[in-house]
Enzyme design. Structure first.
Site, short mmCIF file in Angstrom:
data_model
loop_
_atom_site.label_atom_id
_atom_site.label_comp_id
_atom_site.label_asym_id
_atom_site.label_seq_id
_atom_site.Cartn_x
_atom_site.Cartn_y
_atom_site.Cartn_z
N ASP A 270 0.30 -7.63 1.43
CA ASP A 270 0.66 -6.22 1.57
C ASP A 270 2.18 -6.02 1.62
OD1 ASP A 270 0.48 -3.52 1.70
OD2 ASP A 270 -0.45 -3.42 3.68
N SER B 93 4.64 3.18 7.57
CA SER B 93 4.44 1.91 6.87
C SER B 93 5.64 1.57 6.00
CB SER B 93 3.19 1.97 6.00
OG SER B 93 2.04 1.65 6.72
N HIS C 79 0.82 -1.21 0.00
CA HIS C 79 0.00 0.00 0.00
C HIS C 79 0.85 1.27 0.00
CE1 HIS C 79 0.38 -0.17 4.53
NE2 HIS C 79 0.42 1.13 4.37
#
Length: 379
Positions: free
Chosen positions: A145, A228, A114
Site C-alpha cells: 500500500d 492517508s 490506495h
C-alpha cells in the site's frame, strides 16, 4: 477514493477473529468543519459553589508549578510542526484527495497506493499554500500500500522529510499525525505510540488493494478520511510512519473508533520508495514467503480447516523442507492457520530468513517441519 466502510479485522489467524474493523482514510470528497463555543459561569461568594470554586483553585496550585514543563512540551510541538509540516502535502485526484510526504528535493512524494488508486496524474498542494502543482505517477506497490508520485516542476525550497529509525519506536512516545483530514489541509493531531509490530489487513474494494501489512505502528493520534499518506512524526521531527488505517467501531455503524490508527513504518516506506524511484518497480519486497501456491481447505461441513498446497516452488523454502502438493498447512509457528488470509497475515508478521515450524496434515497424519522463509516474489 472515498474511505471504505466494509468491515475487516487486523487480527491473528483464526476462524472467527475478534478486534476492530478498519477503514482506509485515504480520500475525502467534501470538507466540513463545525466550530463550537462554550461558556461557564460561577456562583456568588455566599453560595456553596463558592467553596467548591475556592477548593478547585487551591488544588490547582501544584499545576501552576508544572507550567514550565507544559510550556516546554508546547514549544516542542510547535517546533516539530514548523519543521515537518512543510514536507506534508495534499494530493488530489479526479475522485478525491489524500496526503503525501515530500521524499526528496527532486519532487518525489511518497503516499499510499490506495490514495493514488488507478490515477496517473494529480494536483499537489504544498503546506500553507493555495497554489496547485501538477504531478504524475512514478509507480505503485499495492502489496505494501505504497506509491510514489513526482512533481512536474518542483519548486525551489522544497523540503524533504527526515525519516526515523523504525527500530527505535517505543510505546508511549509522543506522536503527531499530519495531513489533510476531510480536506482540511495542514492539519495536525497528537497522541502516543500505542503499540508496535501490528499486522493489519486492509478492507478490499474500490481503490483499496486489500493489503496485509506487518510491523505497523499503532497510534492514538486521530487519523481521519484524507489523512492517508500523511506523516506520523516523533518529537525529534522524524517521520516514523505513513498514516494508513483507522479502526471503526462495530457498534457505531462504521463510525471511527477514536484513538486507534495505524501507520506503515519508516523502514518499509524508505525501502519500497527507493526501489520505486530507482527501478519503477519493487525488486525486493522484504516480505516473508513459503514458496507455495495454495488455497483454503474446507471440511465436509464447508468449514475452513487450513491451507492446502497446490504446488511448491522448485528450490523454494517449502520444497527444501519437504512440503508437497496436497499437504494441508494447519499451523505456522504458534499461529493456527485456517484460511489463506490467516496464512498471509501470519507471514506478514515474519521476516525472510526466519526459521519457523510449519505443521501440516499429510494422509491424515500431522507432521511439523522447520522452514527457512524466503522472500515474496514481486512479479
Amino acid at each position: 477514493m472515498h474511505p471504505k466502510k466494509e468491515p475487516t479485522r487486523p487480527v491473528p489467524a483464526g476462524p472467527r477473529p475478534t478486534g476492530p474493523r478498519l477503514l482506509l482514510p485515504g480520500a475525502a470528497l467534501l470538507a466540513t468543519a463545525a466550530l463550537v463555543t462554550g461558556c461557564s459561569s460561577g456562583g456568588s461568594s455566599s453560595s456553596p459553589a463558592a467553596s467548591s470554586s475556592a477548593s478547585a483553585s487551591a488544588s490547582a496550585t501544584p499545576s501552576a508549578a508544572a507550567a514550565p514543563g507544559a510550556n516546554q512540551l508546547q514549544n516542542d510541538y510547535q517546533r516539530v510542526i514548523s519543521e515537518v509540516l512543510p514536507s506534508v502535502v495534499q494530493i488530489t485526484t479526479g475522485t478525491g484527495l489524500g496526503s503525501g510526504i515530500v521524499y526528496d528535493d527532486k519532487g518525489h512524494i511518497v503516499t499510499n497506493a490506495h490514495v493514488v488508486g488507478t490515477a496517473k496524474t494529480f494536483t499537489v498542494t504544498l503546506a500553507n499554500s493555495s497554489k496547485t502543482l501538477d504531478a504524475t505517477l512514478v509507480a505503485s506497490y499495492p502489496e505494501s500500500d505504497l506509491a510514489v508520485i513526482k512533481l512536474g516542476s518542483p519548486p525551489s525550497g522544497l523540503k524533504p522529510a527526515v525519516f526515523g529509525d523504525s527500530g527505535k519506536v517505543e510505546l508511549g512516545q509522543i506522536t503527531l499525525a499530519m495531513g489533510s483530514p476531510l480536506g482540511l489541509s495542514s492539519s495536525v493531531t497528537q497522541g502516543i505510540v500505542s503499540a508496535t509490530g501490528r499486522t493489519v489487513s486492509e478492507p478490499k474494494g474500490g481503490d483499496s488493494p486489500g493489503a496485509t501489512i506487518g510491523n505497523m505502528v499503532q497510534t492514538s493520534a486521530a487519523i481521519n478520511p484524507g489523512n492517508s499518506g500523511g506523516a506520523l512524526v516523533n518529537l525529534a521531527s522524524q517521520v516514523i510512519g505513513i498514516n494508513t488505517l483507522a479502526a471503526t467501531d462495530p457498534d457505531s455503524n462504521g463510525g471511527a473508533a477514536p484513538g486507534i490508527g495505524f501507520a506503515i513504518p519508516a523502514a518499509t516506506i524508505t525501502s519500497i520508495a527507493d526501489q520505486l524511484i530507482k527501478d519503477g518497480k519493487v525488486t525486493n519486497s522484504g516480505r516473508a514467503a513459503l514458496g507455495i501456491t495454495a488455497r483454503t481447505a474446507f471440511n465436509a461441513d464447508f468449514q475452513p480447516i487450513g491451507v492446502v498446497v497446490s504446488a511448491v516452488t522448485d528450490g523454494g523454502p517449502a520444497a527444501a523442507a519437504g512440503l508437497q502438493a496436497g499437504d494441508v498447512i494447519t499451523k505456522l509457528g504458534d499461529t493456527p492457520i485456517t484460511t489463506m488470509n490467516s496464512l498471509t497475515t501470519a507471514l506478514a508478521s515474519l521476516q525472510p530468513g526466519a526459521k519457523v515450524p510449519v505443521t501440516y496434515q499429510r494422509d491424515g497424519k500431522a507432521t511439523t517441519t522447520d522452514v527457512t522463509l524466503g522472500t515474496l516474489p514481486t512479479g
